[in-house]
Motif scaffolding. Structure first.
Motif, PDB file in Angstrom:
ATOM      1  N   MET A   1     -62.609 -47.236  11.360  1.00  0.00           N
ATOM      2  CA  MET A   1     -61.791 -45.864  10.518  1.00  0.00           C
ATOM      3  C   MET A   1     -60.263 -45.804   9.414  1.00  0.00           C
ATOM      4  SD  MET A   1     -60.115 -41.724  12.509  1.00  0.00           S
ATOM      5  CE  MET A   1     -59.190 -42.621  11.876  1.00  0.00           C
ATOM      6  N   LYS A   2     -60.723 -45.741   7.719  1.00  0.00           N
ATOM      7  CA  LYS A   2     -60.555 -45.769   6.797  1.00  0.00           C
ATOM      8  C   LYS A   2     -58.927 -44.902   6.579  1.00  0.00           C
ATOM      9  CE  LYS A   2     -61.478 -43.921   2.125  1.00  0.00           C
ATOM     10  NZ  LYS A   2     -61.296 -42.863   2.135  1.00  0.00           N
ATOM     11  N   ARG A   3     -57.713 -45.449   6.498  1.00  0.00           N
ATOM     12  CA  ARG A   3     -56.510 -44.653   6.677  1.00  0.00           C
ATOM     13  C   ARG A   3     -56.666 -43.572   5.187  1.00  0.00           C
ATOM     14  NH1 ARG A   3     -52.238 -48.057   8.559  1.00  0.00           N
ATOM     15  NH2 ARG A   3     -50.860 -47.417   6.524  1.00  0.00           N
ATOM     16  N   LYS A   4     -55.910 -42.326   6.244  1.00  0.00           N
ATOM     17  CA  LYS A   4     -55.646 -42.006   4.807  1.00  0.00           C
ATOM     18  C   LYS A   4     -54.924 -42.554   4.100  1.00  0.00           C
ATOM     19  CE  LYS A   4     -58.686 -38.417   6.728  1.00  0.00           C
ATOM     20  NZ  LYS A   4     -59.058 -37.729   6.047  1.00  0.00           N
ATOM     21  N   ARG A   5     -54.949 -41.483   2.692  1.00  0.00           N
ATOM     22  CA  ARG A   5     -53.559 -41.749   1.085  1.00  0.00           C
ATOM     23  C   ARG A   5     -53.281 -40.431   0.850  1.00  0.00           C
ATOM     24  NH1 ARG A   5     -55.528 -46.567  -2.136  1.00  0.00           N
ATOM     25  NH2 ARG A   5     -53.680 -46.885  -2.370  1.00  0.00           N
ATOM     26  N   VAL A   6     -52.412 -40.752   0.999  1.00  0.00           N
ATOM     27  CA  VAL A   6     -51.519 -39.331   0.008  1.00  0.00           C
ATOM     28  C   VAL A   6     -50.746 -40.091  -1.134  1.00  0.00           C
ATOM     29  CG1 VAL A   6     -48.938 -37.691   0.360  1.00  0.00           C
ATOM     30  CG2 VAL A   6     -51.316 -38.363   2.114  1.00  0.00           C
ATOM     31  N   LEU A   7     -51.156 -39.100  -2.510  1.00  0.00           N
ATOM     32  CA  LEU A   7     -49.872 -39.530  -3.460  1.00  0.00           C
ATOM     33  C   LEU A   7     -48.864 -38.679  -3.990  1.00  0.00           C
ATOM     34  CD1 LEU A   7     -50.303 -40.983  -5.568  1.00  0.00           C
ATOM     35  CD2 LEU A   7     -51.379 -39.156  -6.995  1.00  0.00           C
ATOM     36  N   ILE A   8     -48.138 -39.100  -3.581  1.00  0.00           N
ATOM     37  CA  ILE A   8     -46.902 -37.852  -4.421  1.00  0.00           C
ATOM     38  C   ILE A   8     -46.054 -38.365  -5.992  1.00  0.00           C
ATOM     39  CG2 ILE A   8     -43.931 -37.592  -4.082  1.00  0.00           C
ATOM     40  CD1 ILE A   8     -44.106 -39.002  -1.327  1.00  0.00           C
ATOM     41  N   VAL A   9     -46.470 -37.023  -6.646  1.00  0.00           N
ATOM     42  CA  VAL A   9     -46.381 -37.319  -7.779  1.00  0.00           C
ATOM     43  C   VAL A   9     -45.204 -36.045  -8.548  1.00  0.00           C
ATOM     44  CG1 VAL A   9     -47.386 -36.766 -10.085  1.00  0.00           C
ATOM     45  CG2 VAL A   9     -49.227 -37.176  -8.465  1.00  0.00           C
ATOM     46  N   TYR A  10     -44.687 -36.995  -9.079  1.00  0.00           N
ATOM     47  CA  TYR A  10     -42.985 -35.755  -9.013  1.00  0.00           C
ATOM     48  C   TYR A  10     -42.611 -36.050 -10.499  1.00  0.00           C
ATOM     49  CZ  TYR A  10     -39.944 -39.909  -8.616  1.00  0.00           C
ATOM     50  OH  TYR A  10     -39.090 -41.217  -8.489  1.00  0.00           O
ATOM     51  N   TYR A  31     -46.964 -42.074  10.585  1.00  0.00           N
ATOM     52  CA  TYR A  31     -48.600 -41.720  10.751  1.00  0.00           C
ATOM     53  C   TYR A  31     -49.328 -42.973  10.134  1.00  0.00           C
ATOM     54  CZ  TYR A  31     -47.441 -37.984  13.282  1.00  0.00           C
ATOM     55  OH  TYR A  31     -47.252 -37.287  14.577  1.00  0.00           O
ATOM     56  N   ASP A  32     -50.214 -42.881  10.423  1.00  0.00           N
ATOM     57  CA  ASP A  32     -51.282 -44.109  10.464  1.00  0.00           C
ATOM     58  C   ASP A  32     -51.784 -43.178   8.499  1.00  0.00           C
ATOM     59  OD1 ASP A  32     -52.390 -47.020  10.039  1.00  0.00           O
ATOM     60  OD2 ASP A  32     -54.531 -46.109  11.296  1.00  0.00           O
ATOM     61  N   ILE A  33     -50.886 -43.372   7.518  1.00  0.00           N
ATOM     62  CA  ILE A  33     -51.230 -43.024   6.199  1.00  0.00           C
ATOM     63  C   ILE A  33     -50.674 -43.237   4.928  1.00  0.00           C
ATOM     64  CG2 ILE A  33     -50.445 -41.186   5.109  1.00  0.00           C
ATOM     65  CD1 ILE A  33     -50.285 -39.374   7.099  1.00  0.00           C
ATOM     66  N   ASP A  34     -51.477 -43.941   4.656  1.00  0.00           N
ATOM     67  CA  ASP A  34     -50.456 -44.688   2.894  1.00  0.00           C
ATOM     68  C   ASP A  34     -50.783 -43.613   2.507  1.00  0.00           C
ATOM     69  OD1 ASP A  34     -51.520 -47.392   3.948  1.00  0.00           O
ATOM     70  OD2 ASP A  34     -53.331 -47.547   3.040  1.00  0.00           O
ATOM     71  N   VAL A  35     -48.563 -43.765   1.617  1.00  0.00           N
ATOM     72  CA  VAL A  35     -47.836 -43.195   0.937  1.00  0.00           C
ATOM     73  C   VAL A  35     -47.702 -43.961  -0.723  1.00  0.00           C
ATOM     74  CG1 VAL A  35     -46.196 -41.570   1.070  1.00  0.00           C
ATOM     75  CG2 VAL A  35     -47.434 -41.458   2.367  1.00  0.00           C
ATOM     76  N   GLU A  36     -48.107 -43.613  -1.672  1.00  0.00           N
ATOM     77  CA  GLU A  36     -48.055 -44.152  -2.515  1.00  0.00           C
ATOM     78  C   GLU A  36     -47.481 -43.008  -3.599  1.00  0.00           C
ATOM     79  OE1 GLU A  36     -48.686 -46.839  -3.726  1.00  0.00           O
ATOM     80  OE2 GLU A  36     -49.917 -46.836  -1.604  1.00  0.00           O
ATOM     81  N   TRP A  37     -46.150 -43.302  -3.813  1.00  0.00           N
ATOM     82  CA  TRP A  37     -45.733 -42.541  -5.614  1.00  0.00           C
ATOM     83  C   TRP A  37     -46.505 -43.077  -6.976  1.00  0.00           C
ATOM     84  CZ3 TRP A  37     -40.501 -40.259  -3.973  1.00  0.00           C
ATOM     85  CH2 TRP A  37     -40.079 -40.104  -3.181  1.00  0.00           C
ATOM     86  N   GLN A  38     -45.460 -41.750  -7.866  1.00  0.00           N
ATOM     87  CA  GLN A  38     -46.157 -41.775  -8.994  1.00  0.00           C
ATOM     88  C   GLN A  38     -44.594 -41.294  -9.856  1.00  0.00           C
ATOM     89  OE1 GLN A  38     -48.223 -43.113 -11.646  1.00  0.00           O
ATOM     90  NE2 GLN A  38     -46.516 -42.464 -12.783  1.00  0.00           N
ATOM     91  N   GLN A  39     -43.944 -41.684 -10.160  1.00  0.00           N
ATOM     92  CA  GLN A  39     -43.486 -40.844 -10.799  1.00  0.00           C
ATOM     93  C   GLN A  39     -43.329 -40.247 -12.747  1.00  0.00           C
ATOM     94  OE1 GLN A  39     -39.374 -42.803 -11.704  1.00  0.00           O
ATOM     95  NE2 GLN A  39     -38.273 -41.088 -12.609  1.00  0.00           N
ATOM     96  N   VAL A  40     -43.721 -39.303 -12.586  1.00  0.00           N
ATOM     97  CA  VAL A  40     -43.581 -38.779 -14.423  1.00  0.00           C
ATOM     98  C   VAL A  40     -42.049 -38.808 -14.791  1.00  0.00           C
ATOM     99  CG1 VAL A  40     -44.651 -36.408 -15.556  1.00  0.00           C
ATOM    100  CG2 VAL A  40     -45.085 -36.815 -12.857  1.00  0.00           C
ATOM    101  N   LYS A  41     -42.785 -39.868 -15.550  1.00  0.00           N
ATOM    102  CA  LYS A  41     -41.003 -39.796 -16.723  1.00  0.00           C
ATOM    103  C   LYS A  41     -41.447 -39.621 -18.019  1.00  0.00           C
ATOM    104  CE  LYS A  41     -40.719 -44.683 -14.295  1.00  0.00           C
ATOM    105  NZ  LYS A  41     -41.265 -46.208 -14.330  1.00  0.00           N
ATOM    106  N   THR A  42     -40.338 -39.718 -18.559  1.00  0.00           N
ATOM    107  CA  THR A  42     -40.515 -38.378 -20.013  1.00  0.00           C
ATOM    108  C   THR A  42     -40.612 -39.950 -20.900  1.00  0.00           C
ATOM    109  OG1 THR A  42     -38.237 -37.929 -19.837  1.00  0.00           O
ATOM    110  CG2 THR A  42     -39.429 -36.699 -19.061  1.00  0.00           C
ATOM    111  N   LYS A  43     -40.943 -39.546 -22.396  1.00  0.00           N
ATOM    112  CA  LYS A  43     -41.345 -40.909 -23.242  1.00  0.00           C
ATOM    113  C   LYS A  43     -39.589 -40.255 -23.566  1.00  0.00           C
ATOM    114  CE  LYS A  43     -45.476 -40.781 -24.383  1.00  0.00           C
ATOM    115  NZ  LYS A  43     -46.497 -40.197 -25.738  1.00  0.00           N
ATOM    116  N   GLU A  44     -38.911 -39.298 -24.132  1.00  0.00           N
ATOM    117  CA  GLU A  44     -37.239 -39.898 -24.418  1.00  0.00           C
ATOM    118  C   GLU A  44     -36.773 -38.922 -23.519  1.00  0.00           C
ATOM    119  OE1 GLU A  44     -36.371 -37.577 -28.040  1.00  0.00           O
ATOM    120  OE2 GLU A  44     -38.446 -38.919 -28.946  1.00  0.00           O
ATOM    121  N   SER A  45     -35.290 -40.093 -23.137  1.00  0.00           N
ATOM    122  CA  SER A  45     -34.662 -40.196 -21.950  1.00  0.00           C
ATOM    123  C   SER A  45     -34.345 -38.784 -21.686  1.00  0.00           C
ATOM    124  CB  SER A  45     -33.798 -41.276 -21.186  1.00  0.00           C
ATOM    125  OG  SER A  45     -33.190 -41.079 -22.458  1.00  0.00           O
ATOM    126  N   LEU A  46     -34.042 -37.876 -20.597  1.00  0.00           N
ATOM    127  CA  LEU A  46     -33.439 -36.785 -21.030  1.00  0.00           C
ATOM    128  C   LEU A  46     -32.433 -37.201 -19.863  1.00  0.00           C
ATOM    129  CD1 LEU A  46     -35.853 -34.486 -19.609  1.00  0.00           C
ATOM    130  CD2 LEU A  46     -34.913 -33.764 -22.015  1.00  0.00           C
TER     131      LEU A  46
END
Ligand SMILES: Cc1cc2nc3c(=O)[nH]c(=O)nc-3n(C[C@H](O)[C@H](O)[C@H](O)COP(=O)(O)O)c2cc1C
Length: 227
Positions: A1-10, A31-46
């Motif tokens: 069975m295909k593993r479920k996939r969750v993306l955290i964009v923050y 649980y049998d879930i793939d969790v991937e992360w994507q940080q939203v990065k600013t162009k200029e550092s805040l």
């Protein structure tokens, strides 16, 4: 069975959203879930804190008018057809933060169209307008929007508002040396709330595994638990 996939964009300026997300992801990870992360990065550092009362007021006023903050491109992996995307970030002057607004403008349709999106909000205490606005924007982009997860800082008013303002302005309101510490022991969320986020992650993970209808999920809103 295909593993479920969750993306955290923050996006997280002072690590409050990120700390809670670590709790959430620990729960999902049981649980049998793939969790991937994507940080939203600013162009200029805040900078955090902003360093002065004037800089803090300026930031609050510009964000009240939903000023966008330019962001770096996302990785191509983000555009995979995830089972759920958690879209997380702080409230800025009653709205989603500038980087998240930029993300919605630029990548909203490509990222969220026909995806199930779980809004995740970290704020001092005022989240309703942010939630309504975010839901509307996500729906406009074609997302299926779940009920939000909302965490507020667990300190009573007016200390919470004064404390956050002083913190942003570069003071140390939570410092043990100040009388204010008695009313404002800590900036941001508590350890208990990180554990609550984990408990929520466990519920979501179980629901995903059991293929339950996620639209019926409802969490205590907001999650305000103390230390
Ligand atoms: C510019 C600015 C404006 C803010 N405005 C609000 C607000 O309107 N309502 C609120 O509850 N919190 C507000 N906050 C507090 C943040 O939402 C809160 O500290 C949050 O936990 C920060 O999360 P982060 O560390 O992940 O960025 C504001 C913070 C900043 C920096």
């Amino acid at each position: 069975m295909k593993r479920k996939r969750v993306l955290i964009v923050y996006f997280s300026l002072s690590s409050q959203t990120r700390n809670l997300l670590h709790g959430l992801s620990k729960g999902l990870g049981e649980y049998d879930i793939d969790v991937e992360w994507q940080q939203v990065k600013t162009k200029e550092s805040l900078a955090f804190p902003f360093g002065s009362v004037a800089a803090t007021l300026k930031m609050m006023i510009t964000t009240l008018f939903r000023k966008r903050v330019a962001i770096e491109p996302l990785t191509e992996d983000c555009f995979y057809p995830w089972d759920i995307i958690v879209l997380a970030g702080p409230t800025w002057s009653y709205h989603p933060s500038g980087p998240i607004l930029s993300l919605l403008d630029r990548d909203g349709e490509k990222l969220f169209k026909e995806r199930t999106v779980l809004p995740f909000i970290s704020c001092r205490g005022y989240w309703r307008m942010h939630n309504w606005g975010l839901r509307a924007l996500l729906k406009k982009k074609g997302a299926r929007v779940l009920r939000p997860i909302v965490f507020t800082h667990p300190v009573a008013e007016p200390w919470r508002t004064i404390g956050v303002f002083l913190k942003l302005a570069g003071k140390m309101p939570e410092s043990g040396r100040s009388w204010f510490h008695h009313f404002y022991p800590k900036y941001g969320h508590s350890k208990k709330q990180v554990n609550d986020a984990k408990a929520i992650g466990l519920i979501i993970g179980k629901s995903i595994e059991e293929k339950k209808d996620l639209t019926s999920l409802r969490f205590p809103t907001p999650v305000t638990a103390g230390n």
